[in-house]
Motif scaffolding. Structure first.
Motif, PDB file in Angstrom:
ATOM      1  N   ALA A  29       0.823  -1.208   0.000  1.00 20.38           N
ATOM      2  CA  ALA A  29       0.000   0.000   0.000  1.00 20.38           C
ATOM      3  C   ALA A  29       0.860   1.262   0.000  1.00 20.38           C
ATOM      4  O   ALA A  29       0.531   2.250  -0.685  1.00 20.38           O
ATOM      5  CB  ALA A  29      -0.927   0.002   1.210  1.00 20.38           C
ATOM      6  N   GLU A  30       1.967   1.257   0.738  1.00 22.33           N
ATOM      7  CA  GLU A  30       2.851   2.421   0.742  1.00 22.33           C
ATOM      8  C   GLU A  30       3.490   2.631  -0.625  1.00 22.33           C
ATOM      9  O   GLU A  30       3.616   3.758  -1.094  1.00 22.33           O
ATOM     10  CB  GLU A  30       3.931   2.264   1.813  1.00 22.33           C
ATOM     11  N   GLY A  31       3.882   1.538  -1.262  1.00 23.15           N
ATOM     12  CA  GLY A  31       4.453   1.662  -2.606  1.00 23.15           C
ATOM     13  C   GLY A  31       3.456   2.228  -3.592  1.00 23.15           C
ATOM     14  O   GLY A  31       3.788   3.082  -4.417  1.00 23.15           O
ATOM     15  N   ALA A  32       2.214   1.749  -3.533  1.00 21.82           N
ATOM     16  CA  ALA A  32       1.179   2.256  -4.439  1.00 21.82           C
ATOM     17  C   ALA A  32       0.870   3.720  -4.150  1.00 21.82           C
ATOM     18  O   ALA A  32       0.660   4.518  -5.079  1.00 21.82           O
ATOM     19  CB  ALA A  32      -0.085   1.414  -4.301  1.00 21.82           C
ATOM     20  N   GLU A  63       1.153   2.904   7.830  1.00 24.69           N
ATOM     21  CA  GLU A  63       2.216   2.355   8.677  1.00 24.69           C
ATOM     22  C   GLU A  63       1.690   1.920  10.037  1.00 24.69           C
ATOM     23  O   GLU A  63       2.251   1.018  10.663  1.00 24.69           O
ATOM     24  CB  GLU A  63       3.322   3.391   8.846  1.00 24.69           C
ATOM     25  N   SER A  64       0.602   2.532  10.494  1.00 23.09           N
ATOM     26  CA  SER A  64       0.048   2.134  11.792  1.00 23.09           C
ATOM     27  C   SER A  64      -0.423   0.680  11.774  1.00 23.09           C
ATOM     28  O   SER A  64      -0.367   0.004  12.801  1.00 23.09           O
ATOM     29  CB  SER A  64      -1.085   3.065  12.201  1.00 23.09           C
ATOM     30  N   THR A  65      -0.841   0.174  10.619  1.00 19.77           N
ATOM     31  CA  THR A  65      -1.233  -1.234  10.527  1.00 19.77           C
ATOM     32  C   THR A  65      -0.047  -2.140  10.800  1.00 19.77           C
ATOM     33  O   THR A  65      -0.171  -3.138  11.527  1.00 19.77           O
ATOM     34  CB  THR A  65      -1.805  -1.532   9.127  1.00 19.77           C
ATOM     35  N   ALA A  66       1.110  -1.827  10.246  1.00 19.05           N
ATOM     36  CA  ALA A  66       2.309  -2.624  10.502  1.00 19.05           C
ATOM     37  C   ALA A  66       2.731  -2.522  11.968  1.00 19.05           C
ATOM     38  O   ALA A  66       3.179  -3.510  12.560  1.00 19.05           O
ATOM     39  CB  ALA A  66       3.438  -2.175   9.588  1.00 19.05           C
ATOM     40  N   ILE A  67       2.563  -1.361  12.553  1.00 21.03           N
ATOM     41  CA  ILE A  67       2.917  -1.191  13.967  1.00 21.03           C
ATOM     42  C   ILE A  67       1.977  -2.011  14.842  1.00 21.03           C
ATOM     43  O   ILE A  67       2.408  -2.620  15.830  1.00 21.03           O
ATOM     44  CB  ILE A  67       2.900   0.298  14.346  1.00 21.03           C
ATOM     45  N   TYR A  68       0.692  -2.065  14.499  1.00 22.68           N
ATOM     46  CA  TYR A  68      -0.248  -2.909  15.246  1.00 22.68           C
ATOM     47  C   TYR A  68       0.142  -4.378  15.159  1.00 22.68           C
ATOM     48  O   TYR A  68       0.059  -5.110  16.147  1.00 22.68           O
ATOM     49  CB  TYR A  68      -1.678  -2.728  14.745  1.00 22.68           C
ATOM     50  N   CYS A  69       0.582  -4.826  13.994  1.00 20.62           N
ATOM     51  CA  CYS A  69       1.041  -6.219  13.858  1.00 20.62           C
ATOM     52  C   CYS A  69       2.259  -6.476  14.737  1.00 20.62           C
ATOM     53  O   CYS A  69       2.371  -7.530  15.359  1.00 20.62           O
ATOM     54  CB  CYS A  69       1.374  -6.531  12.411  1.00 20.62           C
TER      55      CYS A  69
END
Length: 92
Positions: A29-32, A63-69
């Motif tokens: 998603a960040e790349g897109a 990025e908050s999704t990755a931090i939650y993981c």
């Protein structure tokens, strides 16, 4: 293999899968988002401040999704609720 070892192995595997799978989506998603922002900047350079500001807010949300993981995997590793239960059962 006793129950404590099995719980430890499952916790480590779960934490690894959480990080591994949970970071793929935000990375794509960040790349897109960056690719689309660069396209928008190329088409409308006058709106660069608005596009950049919106891009950074969007990247922070993604990025908050990755931090939650990461947080979930740390909870599974170091504060596993099943661990204390099995330690108590093994001691009695």
């Amino acid at each position: 293999m006793d129950n404590l070892t099995l719980i430890a192995i499952c916790s480590i595997i779960t934490a690894g899968l959480t990080i591994g799978i949970g970071v793929v989506g935000p990375s794509l998603a960040e790349g897109a988002a960056i690719a689309n922002a660069l396209k928008a900047l190329a088409q409308q350079p006058d709106a660069s401040s608005t596009i950049t500001r919106t891009l950074f807010v969007g990247l922070a949300m993604i990025e908050s999704t990755a931090i939650y993981c990461f947080v979930v995997s740390m909870i599974v590793l170091f504060s596993n609720p099943f661990w204390n239960y099995f330690v108590e059962k093994a001691g009695s």
